[in-house]
Write a protein that holds these residues in place. Sequence first.
Motif, short mmCIF file in Angstrom:
data_model
loop_
_atom_site.label_atom_id
_atom_site.label_comp_id
_atom_site.label_asym_id
_atom_site.label_seq_id
_atom_site.Cartn_x
_atom_site.Cartn_y
_atom_site.Cartn_z
N UNK A 275 0.82 -1.22 0.00
CA UNK A 275 0.00 0.00 0.00
C UNK A 275 0.86 1.26 0.00
N UNK A 276 2.06 1.14 0.53
CA UNK A 276 2.87 2.35 0.73
C UNK A 276 3.41 2.98 -0.54
N UNK A 277 3.59 2.19 -1.60
CA UNK A 277 4.44 2.72 -2.66
C UNK A 277 3.83 2.93 -4.04
N UNK A 278 2.88 2.05 -4.45
CA UNK A 278 2.48 2.10 -5.86
C UNK A 278 1.94 3.47 -6.28
N UNK A 279 1.03 3.97 -5.45
CA UNK A 279 0.41 5.24 -5.80
C UNK A 279 1.45 6.37 -5.90
N UNK A 280 2.38 6.32 -4.97
CA UNK A 280 3.42 7.35 -4.97
C UNK A 280 4.27 7.26 -6.25
N UNK A 281 4.67 6.04 -6.62
CA UNK A 281 5.45 5.86 -7.85
C UNK A 281 4.69 6.45 -9.04
N UNK A 282 3.38 6.09 -9.09
CA UNK A 282 2.58 6.52 -10.23
C UNK A 282 2.46 8.05 -10.25
#
Length: 896
Positions: free
Chosen positions: A14-21
């Motif tokens: 949950x921590x990373x995908x949205x931020x990467x995108x």
Amino acid sequence: MEIPKQYDPKQAEQNHYERWEKQGCFAPEINRDPNAPAFSIVIPPPNVTGSLHMGHALQHTMMDVLTRYKRMCGYRTLWLPGMDHAGISTQLMVTRELKKEGISRHELGREKFVERVWKWKRESGGQITKQMRREGVSVDWSREKFTMDEDLSRAVREGFVRLYEEGMIYRGNRIVNWCPNDQTVLSDLEVQKDPQAGKLYYLQYPVKGGDKRVTVATTRPETMLGDTAVAVNPNDERYSHLVGSTLMLPLTDREIPVIADEFVDPEFGTGAVKVTPAHDPNDYDMGVRHNLERVVVIDSNAKMTEAAGAEFAGLDRYKARAKVVEKFEELGLLERVVDYEFSISKCERCKTVIEPLISTQWFLRMNELRDEALRLLEREKKPQFVPEVPYEKVYSNWLENLRDWTISRQLWWGHQIPAWYSKDGEIIVARSEEEAKAKAGTDELTQDPDVLDTWFSSQLWPFSAMGWPAKTKDLDTFYPTSVLMTGRDIIFLWVSRMVMMGMKFMGREPFADVFVTGTILDAHGQRMSKTKMNGIDPLEVFDKYGVDATRLKLASVGSTDIRWNDKQVESYRNFANKIWNAARFTLMNSEGATIDPESLNAASPGLPLHDRWILSRLNKTARDVREALSGYQFHEAVQTLYHFFWDDFCDWYIELTKADVTSEEATPQRTAARTRLLTVLEQALRLLHPFMPYISEELWQRLPGAHEQLLHQAYRGAEPTIMLAAYPEVKAELIDEEVEWEMQAVIDLISRVRNIRSEMNIKPSEPIPVLIGSPDEKLRAVFSGNENQISRLVRASEVSVNQKLEAPRASARAVLVGGAEVAVPLEGLIDFEQERNRLGKEKEKLRAESSKLEAQLANPQFAERAPAEKVNEIRARIADIAQRTAQLDQTIENLQ
Ligand SMILES: [Zn+2]
């Protein structure tokens, strides 16, 4: 440094995908290096109706591994996502929805129906793209495409018009595969052949002017109503006198000729075959050769037509079959009926039996396109198939036997054929209605109601998705793409067609390489399918074991077929936990240190052996993983990383460096050791990142140090993330075989002594003397030089290294590399008698197991039926037992 005790994959996911995108890490624009080389992949667009299955998860993982790897290597990277409108599947699905509301598609009308499909697409289509985010795929969502979007539809019209203008697309009246249920024509590839237990009917046709009869055999008696000849092989002496004579076709008032044709197989049935040009593809060809009439007796609903005669008109094809047989029997013309197994053609989607019909359709002429693709393969060996065997041959064989492709479909959902008809029947093919009107000089035009086969748009995908026919920057930069990842089932449907269209419209192949992935089978070796309900939902596996563990399993599949087994994913989950724990140890002992890549740049001679060793192992791992990925050897890459991380880093390096990094005193040595440990971990996480994106990012973000300096220079200035860090380079000068050999000798020694400890039941807290004998001087120096490590890791009271091993008789011994030996004197460590008894019992148990296995092998029934691998497994176990028993005998004797 605070870090949770347990690894929680969901948290990391949950921590990373949205931020990467959000930070644009997936888009090629993140790369600021104007000279960066390009790497691109187009995704095989999943159906808009689809949901994620194991096959997707498998392909997506491998595509993501390559994309992330190349991105970290500084490539300008594009992985382009999108979805396919999936003509028939989508139409069927929306039709079913309507049916629940009590509305038929025809009541609604075409325009409303298509609107309804779009509404469905907006509201519930594309579930799969949400699920794909969970996989961690680094596709550039800002470039997402849908094959029915206006720009891609424009590409379809452009392609159609150009092919038509060059005479490659034509409209013709030909025999086609017809699905009476879906009411559409199907390509050969949409037809599945199933074995069928049926009957073979022997029907007699009277010869005109006499009382002779000719017997023909058929599985479809109802089609006899449309017969226009009977054919025999010209070399068949049984019938040569009949060629040219006339037969009275029963149940009709028609007369038909007996013809000779090489196509007839004298071995089938009676050697005389009925010819129905309107309802059988082979008969159709024969009809063309002999100029036979085509009598259509079955219509598009699989009902008999007027031409079948008043008695039969309107009957369903199977009712008609029964009636024809009954009539033949009444007339005494039914010779016999035998059971017969044959293959029947069914609609791939609805399983309705195909009716070959003559129908006016649009076709794409394949011969020139095919020849160009074959030339490309021959001349430039493109595309390069991996594995080359058998796929290159599969591909070229299919091309060689290619027939014209029926591209029109009687559906509403899809790209409507850009052809218009004027009142007097003129055909105008144009890019738009306006263009058609201008060309025709009239407004009174009707557009062809049919749509194009879904694969017509899919075949343009590698360039239509990048903006073709416009000349775009993306096409300039990313076409041809680097590699296509696909399952073997669509080499014909898709791969070959993309190659042909790429050559036709772009003058270049659409991809350099084609990697054909393996297939994931269920635990019993069956293909997973919806109908068999034996599919495994990747989302459930993600929930259970974490995305990273699942990805590692999927990546390791490579190009082989595997049977799914949760156990393997479980072992990769344990691997993730192991990484977490190693990182946790490192972080908890990192005070005063930060990541410092410089610290790994040179191996000074003053550096301890284990540090020089881990540098060598690290660089070798980077080299091997890079090599494996450049040849699409995913399995090898996973194995290399797994063993490096688990064995070298966690099991040994952390142990060997523990004394230094945990020392109480804050000395420069401690700081240096901590820096090296942190930095090796950081490099290892980078190596792992393409395979396990979440855990690697989660840990990387926690490491102390200036993260922005770890980014590849192409990404300078971006928010720090491991996905933009430079993939570890190989410093060949740090790969040191001598150092590896030395460290391995010490590791081997420690392992042997630890084995002795556990086999002899020596209390872990009890210090033991360790006696080493080695005739080799260099080895002696290695052991002496590492006395402290050895002593610490096996808890030795003393370590003595001599040329010759001198140990008391009651010692446990082991042989080491290079002819060395180690012994642990046992006097005073254990109770000899108790130990002899214990070992005696172990021996007994082994003997019992061994005789049971021997008996199994001796059983002839077992030997016949058991698979070879099982037999080998048993033999290996028996050999193991023998070896262990010999060891036990030796030990027991030493304990006398
Ligand atoms: Zn069908």
